[in-house]
Write an enzyme that holds these catalytic residues in place. Structure first.
Site, PDB file in Angstrom:
ATOM      1  CG  ASP A  95     -17.593  10.511   9.432  1.00  0.00           C
ATOM      2  OD1 ASP A  95     -18.318   9.504   9.301  1.00  0.00           O
ATOM      3  OD2 ASP A  95     -17.345  11.042  10.529  1.00  0.00           O
ATOM      4  CG  ASP A 103     -26.256  12.503  15.996  1.00  0.00           C
ATOM      5  OD1 ASP A 103     -25.961  11.304  16.113  1.00  0.00           O
ATOM      6  OD2 ASP A 103     -26.507  13.049  14.907  1.00  0.00           O
TER       7      ASP A 103
END
Length: 240
Positions: free
Chosen positions: A8, A129
């Site tokens: 990330d 998500d």
């Protein structure tokens, strides 16, 4: 099943967040390309990259570290975060990205997902998500009333390569993945599903491997950096 180690990216560094909250970050490597090479040299066959700044900005922000990773590693990589138009999709694929992940636009502009999947077969994934079963967009900052399973089903005939399902409340929290919800989603669609969020131990890897759904793979981040999940043990478990 494939293990996708997560890198990330925030402000050019490899970090992990808790529940997707930008102010709750831990920096794990100042050099994301070096981190990627470490994963590849350990035997990982894919990389999962997220441009966290890009997810909020709506356009690529961490392009430089992503490009460095693509240049220095020889395994396929998938990238999500801030990819919201055809020009950006094409640019990343031209740079050697194996798969783009479309999340926010899957809700706001599903026609773009369909167009991209037609234009680049096998290179477009949908990122779903969810918080309590409902889809969140724009770096998880905005909640919708869209049901995660309904969204997945809407792309059944679109030709997308995979669905990456993340339970936001499990992400970065080291509490284990939502196996039941992930398996239910995978059983509801014919599209390959990749589990994400909370994969934090060998037990979690085995639970996903042995669940009653044909999962494509699992994404893990913080646990690999912290050492809670041994990379070699995870790879062996998923290959056997």
């Amino acid at each position: 099943m494939i293990l996708y180690p997560a890198i990330d990216l925030k402000d050019g560094r490899a970090v992990r967040l808790v529940h997707g909250e930008m102010e709750r970050e831990t920096v794990f490597n100042e050099n994301p390309a070096a981190q990627a090479l470490e994963f590849v040299n350990a035997g990982c066959e894919w990389l999962h990259l997220v441009d966290l700044n890009g997810a909020f900005a709506g356009e690529p922000v961490n392009a430089a570290p992503v490009e460095a990773i693509l240049e220095q590693t020889k395994v396929p990589a998938q990238l999500g975060g801030g990819i919201r138009d055809m020009a950006t999709i094409e640019r990343w694929i031209d740079k050697g990205l194996a798969r783009v992940i479309l999340g926010t636009v899957a809700v706001e502009n599903p026609d773009l997902v369909r167009e991209a999947a037609r234009e680049f077969p096998g290179k477009v994934a949908v990122g779903i998500d969810a918080r309590h079963g409902k889809v969140a967009t724009k770096g998880w900052a905005e909640e919708t009333d869209v049901d995660a399973t309904d969204l997945a089903r809407s792309f059944e005939d679109a030709g997308v390569a995979a669905i990456i399902y993340t339970d936001i409340m499990r992400d970065g929290a080291m509490q284990g993945p939502n196996v039941d919800a992930t398996a239910a989603l995978a059983n509801a669609v014919s599209i390959p599903v990749i589990a994400s969020g909370g994969v934090s131990s060998l037990y979690d890897i085995i639970a996903l491997r042995d669940c009653d759904a044909p999962l494509n793979g699992a994404i893990s981040g913080r646990a690999l950096y912290d050492g809670a999940l041994d990379l070699q043990e995870a790879l062996n478990a998923l290959r056997n």
